[in-house]
Design an enzyme around this catalytic site. Structure first.
Site, PDB file in Angstrom:
ATOM      1  N   LYS A  19     136.947  15.294  23.459  1.00 35.29           N
ATOM      2  CA  LYS A  19     137.434  15.950  22.239  1.00 35.29           C
ATOM      3  C   LYS A  19     137.260  14.986  21.075  1.00 35.29           C
ATOM      4  CE  LYS A  19     141.484  18.244  20.245  1.00 35.29           C
ATOM      5  NZ  LYS A  19     141.945  17.283  19.225  1.00 35.29           N
ATOM      6  N   SER A  23     141.332  12.986  23.115  1.00 31.18           N
ATOM      7  CA  SER A  23     141.652  12.666  21.725  1.00 31.18           C
ATOM      8  C   SER A  23     141.985  11.199  21.531  1.00 31.18           C
ATOM      9  CB  SER A  23     142.792  13.569  21.249  1.00 31.18           C
ATOM     10  OG  SER A  23     142.384  14.905  21.255  1.00 31.18           O
ATOM     11  N   ASP A  70     133.453  -0.069  23.919  1.00 29.93           N
ATOM     12  CA  ASP A  70     132.340  -0.444  23.046  1.00 29.93           C
ATOM     13  C   ASP A  70     132.371  -1.916  22.659  1.00 29.93           C
ATOM     14  OD1 ASP A  70     131.464   2.118  23.204  1.00 29.93           O
ATOM     15  OD2 ASP A  70     131.809   2.647  21.104  1.00 29.93           O
TER      16      ASP A  70
END
Length: 352
Positions: free
Chosen positions: A294, A269, A280
């Protein structure tokens, strides 16, 4: 509205004439659930049948006691008596005590809590039993305990405890921040810890998110903001009743200190939001194992009865548009000894 990856605390207004609880749950699903639901699901006659028909393991009903236990992990504090327990045959085994009412009264490690306020712990789920021990600071709770075959009873007054979800240290010139959860205050505590470690001579920072199940999204965004320029995308959220929303980093110092994030298969999460965003943006090396995967957002909606609905309200993507439900966040460096690998990464140049 404050989203939470795993939970956001969101009380619901109490109607003048309370509806049956199944109707209350149905209304929340209609207005908040991340997917549009067909009539045959919404017409289920009980809460259990309604939630089962969703086929969503993250959307659950919490009794008042379970709700208190769930809140504890994210609010940063709770009312309790100072015992750490494990499930055991016949009740709850006291694993250890800390300074507080239980220790002062004489509760010891090895005791078995047989009942809480007259309710047998053997007949309750672990979280239900734990939730009954927790409560408002200053309120009373009675524990019936078995010690060496002898029953005992303790009437205790709950006190306030603060959860410390962050632990910081300097290791070979590298600042290590272990985050156990993203609870209230985690971002501010992380900022303070990073400043303290850099003043102490840290040449790199390691965020250790192994075993971190998630928590509050705003705290995860706050941690990411410590290391990205303001206005960098962190995560995008969307659901059937929520338009696409992109959340950006804010107010950070845009630190350029070398950074690694440690993850494993239980990092989930909010942990995955942090790891995914920093990966990223090529801001950190992610080291360890693939994360849990998740990509759903839940809110905790309190019901008038004191129970709550843990409700999936949105799905999220990383800044690069990755849906981490398809295998989690992938590490840049796979290692079963992630911290050692990170220390080597940052100290190899200094040793050569």
């Amino acid at each position: 509205m404050a989203f939470g990856i795993g939970v956001a605390l969101r009380p619901v207004a109490r109607p003048a004439r309370p509806q049956p609880e199944v109707a209350q749950v149905r209304a929340q699903l209609v207005s908040l659930y991340y997917r549009n639901l067909p009539k045959q699901v919404l017409q289920k006659p009980t809460v259990a049948a309604l939630l089962s028909a969703l086929h969503d393991r993250y959307t659950t009903y919490l009794s008042p006691s379970e709700y208190r236990a769930a809140r504890r992990a994210f609010t940063g504090g709770y009312g309790g008596v100072g015992v750490f327990v494990l499930p055991a045959p016949g009740g709850l085994l006291v694993r250890r005590t800390i300074v507080g009412p239980a220790r002062v009264a004489g509760v010891r490690p090895g005791d078995t809590i047989m009942a809480v306020d007259g309710s047998s712990t053997a007949a309750l789920s672990f979280h239900e039993a734990m939730g009954r021990i927790l409560g408002r600071p200053g309120s009373k709770v009675t524990l019936r305990i078995l010690r060496d075959g002898r029953p005992m009873q303790f009437e205790l007054v709950r006190r306030t405890y603060v959860l410390h979800s962050l632990h910081a240290r300097l290791d070979h010139g590298v600042g290590v921040l272990r985050l156990d959860a993203f609870s209230r205050g985690t971002a501010a505590a992380s900022a303070t810890a990073v400043r303290r470690l850099t003043r102490a001579g840290a040449k790199a920072i390691v965020l250790d998110l192994r075993g971190n199940p998630g928590g509050l999204l705003d705290q995860a965004v706050g941690v990411v903001s410590l290391f990205l320029p303001p206005g960098s995308s962190v995560v995008s959220l969307a659901g059937a009743h929520k338009p696409l929303r992109i959340i950006y980093s804010h107010g950070g110092a845009d630190s350029t200190i070398p950074l690694a994030v440690l993850v494993d298969h239980t990092s989930a999460s909010a942990s995955e939001v942090v790891a995914g965003a920093l990966k990223d943006h090529d801001r950190a090396s992610v080291i360890g194992e693939s994360t849990y995967g998740k990509s759903l957002v839940q809110e905790l909606v309190q019901l008038p009865s004191g129970a709550a609905l843990k409700l999936t309200v949105a799905r999220y993507l990383t800044p690069a548009g990755v849906d981490i439900s398809r295998g989690g966040v992938q590490p840049d460096i796979r290692s079963p000894h992630a911290l050692d690998a990170a220390i080597r990464l940052f100290t190899a140049g200094r040793r050569s």
